[in-house]
Design a protein around this motif. Sequence first.
Motif, PDB file in Angstrom:
ATOM      1  N   MET A  38       0.841  -1.216   0.000  1.00 37.75           N
ATOM      2  CA  MET A  38       0.000   0.000   0.000  1.00 37.75           C
ATOM      3  C   MET A  38       0.871   1.260   0.000  1.00 37.75           C
ATOM      4  SD  MET A  38      -3.250  -0.539  -0.190  1.00 37.75           S
ATOM      5  CE  MET A  38      -3.985   0.945   0.440  1.00 37.75           C
ATOM      6  N   ASP A  39       1.960   1.251   0.791  1.00 39.77           N
ATOM      7  CA  ASP A  39       2.855   2.411   0.832  1.00 39.77           C
ATOM      8  C   ASP A  39       3.503   2.633  -0.536  1.00 39.77           C
ATOM      9  OD1 ASP A  39       2.215   2.733   3.480  1.00 39.77           O
ATOM     10  OD2 ASP A  39       4.028   1.709   4.227  1.00 39.77           O
ATOM     11  N   ARG A  40       3.940   1.546  -1.188  1.00 41.87           N
ATOM     12  CA  ARG A  40       4.549   1.664  -2.518  1.00 41.87           C
ATOM     13  C   ARG A  40       3.529   2.158  -3.539  1.00 41.87           C
ATOM     14  NH1 ARG A  40       7.872   3.563  -5.667  1.00 41.87           N
ATOM     15  NH2 ARG A  40       8.276   2.401  -7.551  1.00 41.87           N
ATOM     16  N   TYR A  41       2.306   1.676  -3.439  1.00 37.91           N
ATOM     17  CA  TYR A  41       1.216   2.094  -4.324  1.00 37.91           C
ATOM     18  C   TYR A  41       0.980   3.602  -4.202  1.00 37.91           C
ATOM     19  CZ  TYR A  41      -3.720   2.624  -5.685  1.00 37.91           C
ATOM     20  OH  TYR A  41      -4.898   3.054  -6.241  1.00 37.91           O
ATOM     21  N   LYS A  42       0.947   4.090  -2.974  1.00 40.23           N
ATOM     22  CA  LYS A  42       0.721   5.533  -2.749  1.00 40.23           C
ATOM     23  C   LYS A  42       1.906   6.365  -3.235  1.00 40.23           C
ATOM     24  CE  LYS A  42      -2.472   4.798   1.046  1.00 40.23           C
ATOM     25  NZ  LYS A  42      -2.695   4.859   2.474  1.00 40.23           N
ATOM     26  N   ALA A  43       3.136   5.822  -3.105  1.00 39.87           N
ATOM     27  CA  ALA A  43       4.317   6.530  -3.586  1.00 39.87           C
ATOM     28  C   ALA A  43       4.292   6.649  -5.113  1.00 39.87           C
ATOM     29  CB  ALA A  43       5.583   5.816  -3.126  1.00 39.87           C
ATOM     30  N   ILE A  44       3.873   5.605  -5.779  1.00 40.12           N
ATOM     31  CA  ILE A  44       3.786   5.647  -7.242  1.00 40.12           C
ATOM     32  C   ILE A  44       2.748   6.667  -7.687  1.00 40.12           C
ATOM     33  CG2 ILE A  44       3.084   4.295  -9.280  1.00 40.12           C
ATOM     34  CD1 ILE A  44       4.334   1.850  -7.916  1.00 40.12           C
ATOM     35  N   ILE A  45       1.627   6.699  -7.003  1.00 40.06           N
ATOM     36  CA  ILE A  45       0.592   7.698  -7.342  1.00 40.06           C
ATOM     37  C   ILE A  45       1.147   9.106  -7.186  1.00 40.06           C
ATOM     38  CG2 ILE A  45      -1.619   8.669  -6.592  1.00 40.06           C
ATOM     39  CD1 ILE A  45      -2.525   5.846  -5.962  1.00 40.06           C
ATOM     40  N   ALA A  46       1.887   9.338  -6.112  1.00 40.07           N
ATOM     41  CA  ALA A  46       2.464  10.660  -5.887  1.00 40.07           C
ATOM     42  C   ALA A  46       3.468  11.014  -6.982  1.00 40.07           C
ATOM     43  CB  ALA A  46       3.127  10.711  -4.513  1.00 40.07           C
ATOM     44  N   GLU A  47       4.298  10.053  -7.422  1.00 36.89           N
ATOM     45  CA  GLU A  47       5.269  10.299  -8.488  1.00 36.89           C
ATOM     46  C   GLU A  47       4.573  10.652  -9.799  1.00 36.89           C
ATOM     47  OE1 GLU A  47       7.920   6.994  -8.969  1.00 36.89           O
ATOM     48  OE2 GLU A  47       8.443   6.962  -6.835  1.00 36.89           O
ATOM     49  N   VAL A  48       3.508   9.927 -10.109  1.00 34.47           N
ATOM     50  CA  VAL A  48       2.791  10.166 -11.367  1.00 34.47           C
ATOM     51  C   VAL A  48       2.126  11.540 -11.349  1.00 34.47           C
ATOM     52  CG1 VAL A  48       0.838   9.391 -12.784  1.00 34.47           C
ATOM     53  CG2 VAL A  48       2.464   7.729 -11.886  1.00 34.47           C
ATOM     54  N   LYS A  49       1.547  11.915 -10.218  1.00 35.81           N
ATOM     55  CA  LYS A  49       0.889  13.217 -10.128  1.00 35.81           C
ATOM     56  C   LYS A  49       1.892  14.360 -10.199  1.00 35.81           C
ATOM     57  CE  LYS A  49      -3.321  11.960  -7.690  1.00 35.81           C
ATOM     58  NZ  LYS A  49      -4.126  12.135  -6.486  1.00 35.81           N
ATOM     59  N   ALA A  50       3.115  14.130  -9.715  1.00 36.81           N
ATOM     60  CA  ALA A  50       4.138  15.178  -9.706  1.00 36.81           C
ATOM     61  C   ALA A  50       4.703  15.415 -11.106  1.00 36.81           C
ATOM     62  CB  ALA A  50       5.258  14.799  -8.745  1.00 36.81           C
ATOM     63  N   LYS A  51       4.672  14.410 -11.956  1.00 33.26           N
ATOM     64  CA  LYS A  51       5.217  14.560 -13.307  1.00 33.26           C
ATOM     65  C   LYS A  51       4.278  15.387 -14.172  1.00 33.26           C
ATOM     66  CE  LYS A  51       7.966  10.386 -13.860  1.00 33.26           C
ATOM     67  NZ  LYS A  51       8.127   9.157 -14.623  1.00 33.26           N
ATOM     68  N   LYS A  52       4.897  16.174 -15.033  1.00 32.44           N
ATOM     69  CA  LYS A  52       4.125  16.908 -16.034  1.00 32.44           C
ATOM     70  C   LYS A  52       4.261  16.144 -17.337  1.00 32.44           C
ATOM     71  CE  LYS A  52       2.942  20.390 -13.520  1.00 32.44           C
ATOM     72  NZ  LYS A  52       1.593  20.626 -13.133  1.00 32.44           N
ATOM     73  N   VAL A  53       3.169  15.695 -17.888  1.00 25.34           N
ATOM     74  CA  VAL A  53       3.188  14.915 -19.107  1.00 25.34           C
ATOM     75  C   VAL A  53       3.041  15.853 -20.290  1.00 25.34           C
ATOM     76  CG1 VAL A  53       2.021  13.087 -20.387  1.00 25.34           C
ATOM     77  CG2 VAL A  53       2.167  12.966 -17.905  1.00 25.34           C
ATOM     78  N   ASP A  54       3.936  15.688 -21.284  1.00 28.31           N
ATOM     79  CA  ASP A  54       3.891  16.493 -22.497  1.00 28.31           C
ATOM     80  C   ASP A  54       3.010  15.757 -23.501  1.00 28.31           C
ATOM     81  OD1 ASP A  54       4.315  18.309 -24.484  1.00 28.31           O
ATOM     82  OD2 ASP A  54       6.389  17.699 -24.891  1.00 28.31           O
ATOM     83  N   ALA A  55       1.807  16.256 -23.708  1.00 29.70           N
ATOM     84  CA  ALA A  55       0.845  15.602 -24.588  1.00 29.70           C
ATOM     85  C   ALA A  55       1.335  15.590 -26.032  1.00 29.70           C
ATOM     86  CB  ALA A  55      -0.506  16.289 -24.489  1.00 29.70           C
ATOM     87  N   LYS A  56       1.975  16.672 -26.479  1.00 27.98           N
ATOM     88  CA  LYS A  56       2.444  16.743 -27.861  1.00 27.98           C
ATOM     89  C   LYS A  56       3.524  15.688 -28.119  1.00 27.98           C
ATOM     90  CE  LYS A  56       1.392  21.547 -28.777  1.00 27.98           C
ATOM     91  NZ  LYS A  56       1.877  22.857 -29.167  1.00 27.98           N
ATOM     92  N   ALA A  57       4.441  15.496 -27.170  1.00 20.10           N
ATOM     93  CA  ALA A  57       5.495  14.498 -27.335  1.00 20.10           C
ATOM     94  C   ALA A  57       4.896  13.090 -27.370  1.00 20.10           C
ATOM     95  CB  ALA A  57       6.515  14.615 -26.205  1.00 20.10           C
TER      96      ALA A  57
END
Length: 141
Positions: A38-57
């Motif tokens: 559960m802790d690893r799952y929450k850490a992954i969610i936090a990493e994904v939310k922190a990233k800015k995804v470039d839609a054009k790329a």
Amino acid sequence: AQGILGFSTADTHPHFPKMVRPIHYEPVKHFKLTKAEMDRYKAIIAEVKAKKVDAKAAIEQSTKCLAAIADEAKKPAEDDEINEKDPEFVGIMLGGSNGSIMRGGEVPASTADVYVEEPRVVVEDDEEEEDDLRSLWGDGE
């Protein structure tokens, strides 16, 4: 009340005892994550939310992949026919290894190297004399 065969219900007939409790069988164990998972799952969610995804790329990368697939589709298909005159061709068994149809070859079947075990000497059963058996009875005859 009478049952299908004319017997009375289980309460009154001695051959049909009362049923015990019904059995509830549940073979599936419910899935549950451990605390570390559960802790690893929450850490992954936090990493994904922190990233800015470039839609054009992402769209450009998808377009490149689709173009590569289209180029592969334009290439002529490789010749996958089987040359039955090739000296290495031994035939094709249709229906898998246990199939009954062989195309373009034959399966050699020989029992020359099979040893069949047979009795070497036949021993006949010796029948005992009935006089000897009569003495076992002890009646003097």
